[in-house]
Design a protein around this motif. Structure first.
Motif, mmCIF file in Angstrom:
data_model
loop_
_atom_site.group_PDB
_atom_site.id
_atom_site.type_symbol
_atom_site.label_atom_id
_atom_site.label_comp_id
_atom_site.label_asym_id
_atom_site.label_seq_id
_atom_site.Cartn_x
_atom_site.Cartn_y
_atom_site.Cartn_z
ATOM 1 N N PRO A 62 1.816 5.938 -4.938
ATOM 2 C CA PRO A 62 0.894 6.445 -5.972
ATOM 3 C C PRO A 62 0.792 7.971 -5.955
ATOM 4 N N CYS A 63 0.854 8.572 -4.762
ATOM 5 C CA CYS A 63 0.796 10.037 -4.653
ATOM 6 C C CYS A 63 2.025 10.674 -5.291
ATOM 7 N N LEU A 64 3.200 10.108 -5.023
ATOM 8 C CA LEU A 64 4.442 10.641 -5.603
ATOM 9 C C LEU A 64 4.439 10.529 -7.119
ATOM 10 N N LEU A 145 5.587 -4.970 -7.227
ATOM 11 C CA LEU A 145 4.685 -6.072 -6.894
ATOM 12 C C LEU A 145 4.759 -6.399 -5.402
ATOM 13 N N LEU A 146 5.961 -6.482 -4.852
ATOM 14 C CA LEU A 146 6.126 -6.835 -3.441
ATOM 15 C C LEU A 146 5.561 -5.775 -2.504
ATOM 16 N N VAL A 147 5.712 -4.498 -2.900
ATOM 17 C CA VAL A 147 5.240 -3.418 -2.029
ATOM 18 C C VAL A 147 3.750 -3.168 -2.210
ATOM 19 N N MET A 148 3.304 -3.106 -3.480
ATOM 20 C CA MET A 148 1.958 -2.608 -3.776
ATOM 21 C C MET A 148 0.914 -3.686 -4.012
ATOM 22 N N GLY A 149 1.350 -4.918 -4.300
ATOM 23 C CA GLY A 149 0.387 -5.938 -4.693
ATOM 24 C C GLY A 149 0.195 -5.945 -6.200
ATOM 25 N N GLU A 150 -0.580 -6.907 -6.694
ATOM 26 C CA GLU A 150 -0.649 -7.140 -8.141
ATOM 27 C C GLU A 150 -1.320 -6.007 -8.919
ATOM 28 N N GLU A 151 -2.497 -5.587 -8.536
ATOM 29 C CA GLU A 151 -3.239 -4.624 -9.348
ATOM 30 C C GLU A 151 -2.653 -3.223 -9.281
ATOM 31 N N VAL A 152 -2.398 -2.722 -8.069
ATOM 32 C CA VAL A 152 -1.820 -1.379 -7.934
ATOM 33 C C VAL A 152 -0.371 -1.394 -8.446
ATOM 34 N N GLY A 153 0.310 -2.508 -8.210
ATOM 35 C CA GLY A 153 1.666 -2.650 -8.736
ATOM 36 C C GLY A 153 1.699 -2.520 -10.243
ATOM 37 N N PHE A 154 0.723 -3.143 -10.912
ATOM 38 C CA PHE A 154 0.630 -3.028 -12.370
ATOM 39 C C PHE A 154 0.444 -1.572 -12.789
ATOM 40 N N ALA A 155 -0.448 -0.852 -12.123
ATOM 41 C CA ALA A 155 -0.720 0.549 -12.474
ATOM 42 C C ALA A 155 0.541 1.411 -12.325
ATOM 43 N N LEU A 156 1.306 1.165 -11.258
ATOM 44 C CA LEU A 156 2.509 1.965 -11.026
ATOM 45 C C LEU A 156 3.613 1.620 -12.022
ATOM 46 N N VAL A 157 3.786 0.331 -12.307
ATOM 47 C CA VAL A 157 4.812 -0.076 -13.271
ATOM 48 C C VAL A 157 4.470 0.448 -14.662
ATOM 49 N N GLU A 158 3.183 0.418 -15.008
ATOM 50 C CA GLU A 158 2.764 0.961 -16.306
ATOM 51 C C GLU A 158 3.101 2.446 -16.396
ATOM 52 N N ASN A 159 2.770 3.189 -15.363
ATOM 53 C CA ASN A 159 3.045 4.628 -15.351
ATOM 54 C C ASN A 159 4.542 4.895 -15.425
ATOM 55 N N LEU A 160 5.303 4.130 -14.673
ATOM 56 C CA LEU A 160 6.753 4.305 -14.668
ATOM 57 C C LEU A 160 7.350 4.003 -16.045
ATOM 58 N N SER A 161 6.747 3.052 -16.757
ATOM 59 C CA SER A 161 7.259 2.628 -18.057
ATOM 60 C C SER A 161 7.090 3.697 -19.133
#
Length: 388
Positions: A62-64, A145-161
């Motif tokens: 998330p920091c990166l 999802l595997l690294v971050m879990g469901e909720e934080v994983g969603f936030a990171l995938v959204e940002n990446l998208s």
């Protein structure tokens, strides 16, 4: 008699584990700095070994991505998820992603993760209807999802998208195709023989399409290699995957040049990326290539490559249309011959009449075929050229 107490032998610390422990301390120090030393964290993610383990990745990723505050959007119900237009395709892809789950995972837990993955993807698409799902997107999403879990994983995938993956999620693949062609100018400058060989083979760039749009997650089987590359990408410029592509091809140059200079053969060789490759060396080489051949300096060569490719595609389409036209003309000629043969069956059996009819039929067929050829050739050429 007192038993002698067994003394434990001191555990030998290998140089590798010492280096790893030292790096963990450096990562923790960077994460604990105030204000955050983002440049140091990026260097640690890029350098040998990356972020070492998922425990640190959960804090560092998330920091990166510069996500200080993550908005929590309501999770849609199962009915809403299933009603989405992309649900069936996403579900098909998720069901095909068995190799992406950790080996030996409990079946019940795997099914839970698959359901979470499907929902995560649909949530992103619902929040950003301008984005278009593509096959391979689920390979990126499952990594987070595997690294971050469901909720934080969603936030990171959204940002990446809406950042790194944005161009891949447009209605057409025009920009994606453009990015793929960067591999050839990089190779031309760094390994001319390899570049010329691949251009001559006609292999093109399709072999590295999955590399770019999934950040190699679809191609590699070893989870450790995938997350190591994600450390690198999250700390690097957007086009770095193409420099890694060039570095991989250079790493395998002996295998490539030993193969036949043939499109099918080279695609078969290059589309396979063994997990046994020395990825740390490849990442070092990719960084060197990026520094030596910055994307801005390659733009003219990329544009020229695409112009030539577009011209070759146009000429191939013309040749295909010409083959189609000739086939249709030949087919029409064949149909006329059948009609004339049918009519001739009704001509009296007198040889003189038969011969006269054959001569007339031949002359008529030749005239008609010539007229049709001229008409369709002229009109088709005009139509083709005026519709480009």
């Amino acid at each position: 008699v007192k038993e002698k107490r067994k003394t434990k032998k001191p555990r030998m610390v290998t140089p590798e584990s010492e280096a790893e422990l030292q790096k963990i301390k450096e990562i923790q120090s960077a994460l604990g700095s105030s204000p955050l030393d983002i440049e140091m964290l990026r260097q640690l993610a890029i350098s040998n070994g990356g972020l070492v383990k998922d425990e640190l990745r959960r804090k560092a990723w998330p920091c990166l991505m510069m996500l200080e505050h993550m908005e929590c959007t309501p999770k849609p119900t199962a009915e809403v998820v299933k009603a989405h237009k992309d649900y069936n395709q996403v579900l098909l892809d998720v069901n095909r992603s068995l190799k992406r789950f950790p080996p030996g995972i409990d079946e019940e837990y795997r099914l839970i993760l698959m359901d979470q993955l499907t929902t995560l993807i649909i949530r992103v698409l619902m929040k950003h209807p301008e984005l278009h799902y593509y096959q391979g997107y689920h390979d990126v999403a499952i990594t987070f999802l595997l690294v971050m879990g469901e909720e934080v994983g969603f936030a990171l995938v959204e940002n990446l998208s809406i950042t790194h993956l944005y161009e891949f999620m447009k209605p057409t693949m025009e920009k994606t195709t453009y990015y793929l062609t960067y591999i050839y100018p990089i190779l031309r400058r760094s390994h001319k023989e390899l570049h010329d060989f691949l251009v001559k083979s006609g292999v093109g760039t399709i072999f590295c399409l999955p590399w770019l749009i999934t950040w190699y997650a679809h191609t590699l089987s070893d989870y450790r290699n995938v997350v190591r590359l994600y450390d690198f990408f999250l700390a690097s410029p957007y086009l770095m995957p193409m420099y890694i592509a060039a570095a991989i091809v250079i790493q395998r140059k002996d295998e490539v040049l030993a193969g036949e200079c043939d499109m099918a053969m080279q695609h078969f060789i290059l589309s396979q990326v063994p997990d046994s490759l020395p990825f740390e060396s490849i990442l070092v080489e990719a960084s060197r290539l990026y520094d030596a051949h910055h994307p801005d300096t390659l733009k003219e060569e990329v544009d020229e490559f695409n112009r030539k490719k577009a011209q070759e595609d146009l000429e191939e389409r013309k040749r295909a249309e010409e083959r189609k036209r000739r086939f249709q003309a030949a087919k029409r000629g064949s149909n006329i011959s059948k009609i004339l043969a049918s009519v001739s069956s009704y001509i009296p059996a007198n040889p003189v009449y038969k011969q006269a009819f054959k001569v007339a039929a031949f002359a008529f067929s030749a005239y008609l075929a010539t007229s049709l050829y001229t008409y369709y050739s002229n009109n088709h050429s005009f139509h083709f050229l005026t519709h480009q």
